[in-house]
Design a protein around this motif. Structure first.
Motif: not given
Length: 223
Positions: A130, A133-134, A153-155, A157, A205, A207
């Protein structure tokens, strides 16, 4: 030849919607993303090697950087499976091939000509860490001219970057939306220095391979 050669403008290629174009070597096809020059060129390209195909031995006078997207890419230095990131610096040479077939994302003639750093990283074996955030990151390379990494990247985000000196991304997995446009697997985005990035990751998300801060100076063709 010039393709997406104005580096002061946003550039996009949804490469999976583009036809494959034959290279001078049988069984090796290309989807060009940006290019200044002909066969010797400053270029960003997705290259597909058919099973059993090879490219003739050559020297990378201006350096070569690539990420293996599919299959196993090979040369006399080893076998490079999916997710392998390689930097072959200026003056390096090799004879690339693929016994089983492979697809790579490759950038040519985009190095500091004094760079002699050989880099090989198996990114699939690395755990993204990390960084905000996200967003998690696998560092690949950094010097005074550029920073290269895999970002996850998070879903859903929200991703923003207003201070970069050039931003470039290739979607490896997942999706994101930027400027109202959806980017899916193998889509490529390049933003000029100072153009804000405002993106939203898709519901699964994303990649991405990302390079930033590399467009502070105007790119030039090989000489």
């Amino acid at each position: 030849m010039e393709l997406n050669a104005n580096f002061d403008e946003r550039a996009v290629v949804h490469s999976d919607k583009e036809p494959w174009v034959a290279s001078p070597m049988k069984g090796v096809d290309r989807r060009m993303l940006d290019r200044i020059g002909d066969e010797v060129a400053r270029a960003t390209t997705i290259v597909r090697y058919a099973p059993g195909s090879a490219f003739s031995a050559h020297t990378h006078t201006g350096g070569e950087e690539y990420l293996v997207l599919d299959g196993v890419f090979q040369d006399e230095h080893g076998d490079f499976p999916v997710g392998t990131y390689v930097r072959n610096p200026p003056t390096s040479s090799h004879t690339p091939s693929s016994a089983s077939g492979a697809t790579i994302f490759v950038k040519l003639w985009q190095f500091n000509m004094d760079d002699r750093n050989q880099v090989t990283i198996g990114s699939m074996a690395e755990t993204p860490q990390p960084v905000r955030d996200g967003v998690a990151e696998i560092p690949l390379f950094q010097d005074a001219r550029e920073r290269v990494r895999i970002e996850v990247w998070d879903a859903n985000a929200s991703i923003a970057d207003n201070d970069h000196k050039g931003f470039e991304a290739l979607v490896i997995e997942g999706t994101f939306v930027e400027s109202g446009e959806e980017f899916a697997k193998n889509s490529w985005l390049r933003l000029p220095a100072g153009m804000p990035l405002n993106a939203i990751a898709g519901p699964e998300g994303a990649r991405l391979w990302i390079k930033s801060d590399h467009l502070a100076e105007a790119p030039t063709a090989p000489t």
